[in-house]
Write an enzyme that holds these catalytic residues in place. Structure first.
Site, PDB file in Angstrom:
ATOM      1  N   THR A 150     -25.370  69.155  18.739  1.00  0.00           N
ATOM      2  CA  THR A 150     -26.071  70.328  19.259  1.00  0.00           C
ATOM      3  C   THR A 150     -25.075  71.404  19.624  1.00  0.00           C
ATOM      4  OG1 THR A 150     -27.869  68.956  20.150  1.00  0.00           O
ATOM      5  CG2 THR A 150     -27.593  71.152  21.111  1.00  0.00           C
ATOM      6  N   SER A 151     -25.355  72.645  19.225  1.00  0.00           N
ATOM      7  CA  SER A 151     -24.526  73.802  19.543  1.00  0.00           C
ATOM      8  C   SER A 151     -23.100  73.587  19.043  1.00  0.00           C
ATOM      9  CB  SER A 151     -24.599  74.089  21.044  1.00  0.00           C
ATOM     10  OG  SER A 151     -24.012  75.332  21.357  1.00  0.00           O
ATOM     11  N   SER A 152     -22.117  73.475  19.919  1.00  0.00           N
ATOM     12  CA  SER A 152     -20.759  73.186  19.473  1.00  0.00           C
ATOM     13  C   SER A 152     -20.722  71.913  18.626  1.00  0.00           C
ATOM     14  CB  SER A 152     -19.822  73.031  20.676  1.00  0.00           C
ATOM     15  OG  SER A 152     -18.509  72.710  20.282  1.00  0.00           O
TER      16      SER A 152
END
Length: 306
Positions: A150-152
């Site tokens: 998720t995200s990074s």
């Protein structure tokens, strides 16, 4: 091969909670794997990555392996607590790897030449060592090794799929960017990165994105992982334009074009983008959601073929 003899970490189930109901808590805590075990070639651990593993009591023979990558400012234990991959591991007998980045605001390095080059010595290299160790330690099925985040963690999932395509059968991830989108940035975190990528202003043609990914593993002619990427259409932190750029990159890699969009699939407010026959590349745009589309673990596991 069991590693329950190693020191264990009792994990508080903190952080974001999954949108799915949890039928049961995991049977085990996470197991801390010393650097000297997963990376004996470089136990000094210059990239400051820690590894914790969720090993259910009923690990299957030749199990699947999932590398699960947290977002900035987080950790492997927090991602463990924020998702239900471990609960499904209890049911299905696969192993989940929860590494932790401990530098640049606990973000994964997705910007430096070291990480954007196969065997370059960066975060991607150490994560590949983690996967290689797990494959050997658990006698894993090499065709059932997956990465998600998720995200990074999604950004790094894209990087891992480009730098080590031979390690993974499939990728799923949430709220990320194309492999190489942050190349040359002074950092990979919200406070250190060049904002061009996150703001959705690193725009390339599909052929250009393909070249960026292929440059991470020059000369590779094998297959690339199957890709599923998910993004909220109100995400202005990692702008929704990055969703399209990811699909450009992987459609060029797989040589497939957009064949169908279907609204309210698989959930209300989700739009599915199917490329080719839908077996190698799909995207989901989630209406009304900003950054952090919470993990839909059943969707991930279905994509993985588990």
């Amino acid at each position: 091969m069991s590693f329950k003899w190693l020191s264990t970490l009792a994990v508080a189930l903190t952080g974001l909670t999954s949108v799915q109901a949890v039928a049961a808590t995991p049977q085990n805590t996470l197991t801390l794997i010393p650097t000297s075990v997963w990376n004996p070639a470089n136990p000094s651990n210059p990239n400051s990555i820690e590894l914790r593993v969720y090993e259910p009591n009923n690990v299957k023979a030749n199990p699947a392996i999932i590398l699960a990558l947290h977002w900035c400012g987080s950790s492997g234990p927090e991602y463990f607590g924020a998702t239900t991959y471990a609960q499904y591991a209890d049911e299905m007998g696969f192993v989940v790897l929860f590494p932790s980045s401990q530098k640049d605001n606990n973000c994964w390095d997705v910007a430096t030449p070291a990480t954007l080059t196969r065997n370059g010595g960066g975060d991607s290299h150490d994560l590949s060592r983690i996967v290689a160790w797990a494959k050997g330690a658990y006698n894993a099925n090499p065709s059932k090794v997956f990465v998600t985040g998720t995200s990074s963690g999604c950004m790094m999932s894209n990087v891992m799929s480009a730098t080590y395509p031979d390690l993974f059968d499939a990728m799923s991830c949430y709220s990320g960017v194309s492999a190489g989108c942050l190349a040359g940035s002074p950092g990979s975190s919200p406070t250190t990165a060049d904002p061009t990528c996150a703001m959705g202003n690193n725009i390339k043609t599909p052929a250009q994105w393909k070249a960026v990914a292929q440059a991470m593993y020059p000369g590779y002619t094998g297959k690339y992982p199957r890709i599923m990427t998910i993004h909220g259409d109100q995400d202005f932190f990692v702008h929704i334009k990055n969703f399209e750029e990811q699909l450009k990159q992987w459609s060029a890699i797989h040589g497939e074009s957009l064949k169908q969009t279907k609204v309210n699939t698989p959930f209300a407010g989700w739009t599915k983008y199917k490329y080719g026959n839908g077996k190698n590349l799909v995207g989901y745009k989630v209406a009304g959601v900003g950054h952090f589309v919470l993990a839909e673990e059943q969707l991930d596991l279905s994509w993985f073929g588990l």
